[in-house]
Scaffold this motif. Structure first.
Motif, PDB file in Angstrom:
ATOM      1  N   MET A 128      32.945  43.899  44.191  1.00  0.00           N
ATOM      2  CA  MET A 128      34.058  44.151  43.302  1.00  0.00           C
ATOM      3  C   MET A 128      34.640  45.293  43.540  1.00  0.00           C
ATOM      4  SD  MET A 128      31.379  43.504  39.729  1.00  0.00           S
ATOM      5  CE  MET A 128      32.816  44.759  38.526  1.00  0.00           C
ATOM      6  N   LEU A 129      34.068  45.925  44.377  1.00  0.00           N
ATOM      7  CA  LEU A 129      34.436  47.293  44.447  1.00  0.00           C
ATOM      8  C   LEU A 129      35.293  47.564  45.791  1.00  0.00           C
ATOM      9  CD1 LEU A 129      35.507  50.266  44.105  1.00  0.00           C
ATOM     10  CD2 LEU A 129      33.419  50.477  45.713  1.00  0.00           C
ATOM     11  N   LEU A 130      34.745  46.328  47.116  1.00  0.00           N
ATOM     12  CA  LEU A 130      35.210  46.635  48.418  1.00  0.00           C
ATOM     13  C   LEU A 130      36.280  45.357  48.662  1.00  0.00           C
ATOM     14  CD1 LEU A 130      34.739  46.531  51.522  1.00  0.00           C
ATOM     15  CD2 LEU A 130      33.342  44.183  50.979  1.00  0.00           C
ATOM     16  N   TRP A 131      36.705  44.422  48.086  1.00  0.00           N
ATOM     17  CA  TRP A 131      38.210  44.193  48.563  1.00  0.00           C
ATOM     18  C   TRP A 131      39.548  44.992  47.270  1.00  0.00           C
ATOM     19  CZ3 TRP A 131      37.528  41.092  51.896  1.00  0.00           C
ATOM     20  CH2 TRP A 131      36.828  40.222  52.476  1.00  0.00           C
ATOM     21  N   PRO A 132      39.138  45.382  46.441  1.00  0.00           N
ATOM     22  CA  PRO A 132      40.251  45.652  46.212  1.00  0.00           C
ATOM     23  C   PRO A 132      40.669  47.204  46.513  1.00  0.00           C
ATOM     24  CG  PRO A 132      38.763  45.947  44.053  1.00  0.00           C
ATOM     25  CD  PRO A 132      38.356  45.612  45.371  1.00  0.00           C
ATOM     26  N   ALA A 133      38.894  48.364  46.955  1.00  0.00           N
ATOM     27  CA  ALA A 133      39.371  49.452  47.849  1.00  0.00           C
ATOM     28  C   ALA A 133      40.332  48.902  49.285  1.00  0.00           C
ATOM     29  CB  ALA A 133      38.114  49.516  47.619  1.00  0.00           C
ATOM     30  N   GLY A 134      39.968  47.891  49.958  1.00  0.00           N
ATOM     31  CA  GLY A 134      40.240  47.719  51.023  1.00  0.00           C
ATOM     32  C   GLY A 134      41.453  47.320  51.205  1.00  0.00           C
ATOM     33  N   ALA A 135      42.125  46.549  50.399  1.00  0.00           N
ATOM     34  CA  ALA A 135      43.228  46.231  49.797  1.00  0.00           C
ATOM     35  C   ALA A 135      43.937  47.959  50.112  1.00  0.00           C
ATOM     36  CB  ALA A 135      43.980  45.118  49.190  1.00  0.00           C
ATOM     37  N   LEU A 136      44.058  48.473  49.178  1.00  0.00           N
ATOM     38  CA  LEU A 136      44.858  49.710  48.817  1.00  0.00           C
ATOM     39  C   LEU A 136      44.385  50.296  50.474  1.00  0.00           C
ATOM     40  CD1 LEU A 136      46.013  51.655  46.539  1.00  0.00           C
ATOM     41  CD2 LEU A 136      43.630  52.762  46.262  1.00  0.00           C
ATOM     42  N   SER A 137      43.510  50.214  50.981  1.00  0.00           N
ATOM     43  CA  SER A 137      43.126  51.988  51.864  1.00  0.00           C
ATOM     44  C   SER A 137      44.196  50.471  52.834  1.00  0.00           C
ATOM     45  CB  SER A 137      41.841  51.714  52.291  1.00  0.00           C
ATOM     46  OG  SER A 137      41.594  52.425  51.453  1.00  0.00           O
ATOM     47  N   LEU A 138      44.156  49.555  53.023  1.00  0.00           N
ATOM     48  CA  LEU A 138      45.243  48.583  54.201  1.00  0.00           C
ATOM     49  C   LEU A 138      46.638  49.567  53.828  1.00  0.00           C
ATOM     50  CD1 LEU A 138      43.698  45.448  55.210  1.00  0.00           C
ATOM     51  CD2 LEU A 138      43.838  48.055  56.227  1.00  0.00           C
ATOM     52  N   THR A 139      47.235  49.419  53.072  1.00  0.00           N
ATOM     53  CA  THR A 139      48.464  49.500  52.147  1.00  0.00           C
ATOM     54  C   THR A 139      48.853  51.051  52.324  1.00  0.00           C
ATOM     55  OG1 THR A 139      48.212  47.528  50.485  1.00  0.00           O
ATOM     56  CG2 THR A 139      50.080  49.060  50.533  1.00  0.00           C
ATOM     57  N   VAL A 140      48.259  51.697  52.123  1.00  0.00           N
ATOM     58  CA  VAL A 140      48.405  53.025  52.759  1.00  0.00           C
ATOM     59  C   VAL A 140      48.400  53.560  54.059  1.00  0.00           C
ATOM     60  CG1 VAL A 140      47.812  55.562  52.107  1.00  0.00           C
ATOM     61  CG2 VAL A 140      47.100  53.234  49.707  1.00  0.00           C
ATOM     62  N   LEU A 141      47.618  53.035  54.161  1.00  0.00           N
ATOM     63  CA  LEU A 141      47.586  53.190  55.895  1.00  0.00           C
ATOM     64  C   LEU A 141      48.793  52.016  56.968  1.00  0.00           C
ATOM     65  CD1 LEU A 141      46.290  54.143  58.248  1.00  0.00           C
ATOM     66  CD2 LEU A 141      44.702  51.860  59.045  1.00  0.00           C
ATOM     67  N   THR A 181      33.124  41.687  37.037  1.00  0.00           N
ATOM     68  CA  THR A 181      32.478  41.597  35.243  1.00  0.00           C
ATOM     69  C   THR A 181      32.240  40.952  34.315  1.00  0.00           C
ATOM     70  OG1 THR A 181      31.641  44.350  35.831  1.00  0.00           O
ATOM     71  CG2 THR A 181      31.179  43.053  33.802  1.00  0.00           C
ATOM     72  N   GLN A 182      33.537  40.693  34.248  1.00  0.00           N
ATOM     73  CA  GLN A 182      34.034  40.058  33.151  1.00  0.00           C
ATOM     74  C   GLN A 182      34.311  38.045  33.947  1.00  0.00           C
ATOM     75  OE1 GLN A 182      34.456  41.106  29.827  1.00  0.00           O
ATOM     76  NE2 GLN A 182      34.212  42.815  30.516  1.00  0.00           N
ATOM     77  N   GLY A 183      34.274  38.007  34.845  1.00  0.00           N
ATOM     78  CA  GLY A 183      34.313  36.683  35.531  1.00  0.00           C
ATOM     79  C   GLY A 183      35.315  36.496  35.068  1.00  0.00           C
ATOM     80  N   CYS A 184      36.162  37.533  36.447  1.00  0.00           N
ATOM     81  CA  CYS A 184      37.712  37.469  36.916  1.00  0.00           C
ATOM     82  C   CYS A 184      37.309  37.080  38.634  1.00  0.00           C
ATOM     83  CB  CYS A 184      38.150  38.591  36.641  1.00  0.00           C
ATOM     84  SG  CYS A 184      38.440  38.115  34.716  1.00  0.00           S
ATOM     85  N   ASP A 185      38.017  36.276  38.164  1.00  0.00           N
ATOM     86  CA  ASP A 185      38.533  35.971  40.616  1.00  0.00           C
ATOM     87  C   ASP A 185      38.992  37.557  41.161  1.00  0.00           C
ATOM     88  OD1 ASP A 185      37.743  34.755  42.820  1.00  0.00           O
ATOM     89  OD2 ASP A 185      40.210  33.664  42.844  1.00  0.00           O
ATOM     90  N   VAL A 186      38.139  37.600  41.821  1.00  0.00           N
ATOM     91  CA  VAL A 186      38.333  38.901  42.173  1.00  0.00           C
ATOM     92  C   VAL A 186      39.590  39.055  44.046  1.00  0.00           C
ATOM     93  CG1 VAL A 186      37.735  41.196  43.919  1.00  0.00           C
ATOM     94  CG2 VAL A 186      36.248  39.930  42.107  1.00  0.00           C
ATOM     95  N   TYR A 187      39.070  37.662  44.374  1.00  0.00           N
ATOM     96  CA  TYR A 187      40.415  37.288  45.031  1.00  0.00           C
ATOM     97  C   TYR A 187      41.813  37.600  44.161  1.00  0.00           C
ATOM     98  CZ  TYR A 187      42.998  34.191  47.822  1.00  0.00           C
ATOM     99  OH  TYR A 187      44.645  34.258  49.125  1.00  0.00           O
TER     100      TYR A 187
END
Length: 308
Positions: free
Chosen positions: A277-290, A93-99
């Protein structure tokens, strides 16, 4: 006396290695830890999870290896735009790079998880080990204190405890997780020590005049630490998820700290307009916990012969 104690320790080594032994006549029997390492090296779950964790640790220490941008540099003109050359995850939303923010978010999560796990494991194993070894009123007191902490809801406790903290660093979150995480490890450590101190080699060392310090360090602790390691490894992934939950609720890590929980919180209201915006940080979190849960399961299977 020292010779007798050394003989007792040799008996301890035989009991610890048990029937696993070597693979051929005259071969030296493997210890519990060498046998566990032998099992882990052949376990694909351990290899995959270890590679994932190694990658996460590397990018948390040196995120610039795979992300050259600045996670705090934003351009409102690119707000919620999708992927583009050089920016595969799009913009928030703020124009920051999600990657870039996803890569840099690993640092806070890994730091909180590792530091909280080390703190809870050291405090819990120390208190639980001493209570289990000596027993008496100290054991009873520890059990009642642990029961009190078990009765505190984690998320509610975080909302109350962290809402009065103004620091934007990771240490208040680490301290809170250690405060509520040590009783679980203390209970596991206590039970392991009680079981270990009843073994024949411990009783033989006691009968031969070994002091409490020698028995605790040489005989009991090495044989009681395995369950603590297993629980701590699995708990590390849980603590990372807890940090993200508290950050999502606004009481954990706070800007300008880059965190997956903060990014997930910011993206929750825009899930229809900009799901990336939600997919990538949530996916990274899920993979880390897994990854950490898989590692804990593999270590548990290797250290517990009953599960083989």
């Amino acid at each position: 006396m020292d010779l007798a104690l050394d003989e007792a320790e040799s008996v301890e080594g035989i009991e610890k290695t048990g029937p696993r032994g070597g693979t051929g006549p005259g071969e030296k029997p493997r210890s519990l830890w060498s046998d566990a390492w032998h099992q882990l090296r052949r376990n694909p779950v351990f290899i995959i999870s270890s590679l994932m964790i190694l990658f996460l640790v590397i990018i948390s220490i040196w995120p610039q290896l795979i992300a050259s941008g600045d996670p705090l540099q934003c351009d409102l003109s690119k707000s919620q735009q999708g992927s583009s050359p050089g920016h595969p995850f799009g913009y928030d939303t703020q124009g920051c790079d999600v990657y870039t923010r996803t890569v840099y978010g690993a640092r806070a999560s890994i730091t909180v998880g590792v530091c909280a796990t080390l703190g809870a494991a050291l405090l819990g194993s120390l208190l639980g080990g001493l209570a289990g070894f000596f027993g008496g009123w100290g054991d009873a007191l520890l059990s009642r204190v642990a029961d009190i902490f078990f009765g505190i809801p984690v998320v509610l406790g975080g909302l109350v405890f962290l809402s009065v903290v103004t620091s934007t660093t990771v240490w208040p979150v680490v301290g809170f997780i250690v405060l509520l995480g040590w009783p679980q490890i203390a209970r596991i450590g206590r039970g392991s020590v009680i079981t270990a101190k009843q073994n024949d080699y411990v009783q033989a060392a006691r009968a031969l005049g070994a002091g409490n310090g020698r028995m605790m360090l040489r005989h009991v602790a090495p044989n009681a630490v395995a369950p603590v390691i297993v629980v701590a490894t699995i708990a590390l992934g849980t603590y990372i998820a807890l940090e993200a939950t508290l950050s999502f609720l606004g009481v954990g890590l706070r800007p300008p700290t880059v965190s997956w929980g903060i990014d997930i919180s910011n993206a929750a209201s825009q899930i229809r307009n900009a799901p990336h915006m939600l997919l990538w940080p949530a996916g990274a979190l899920s993979l880390t916990v897994l990854a950490f849960i898989m590692l804990g399961d593999a270590v548990r299977d290797a250290l517990d012969p009953k599960l083989r």
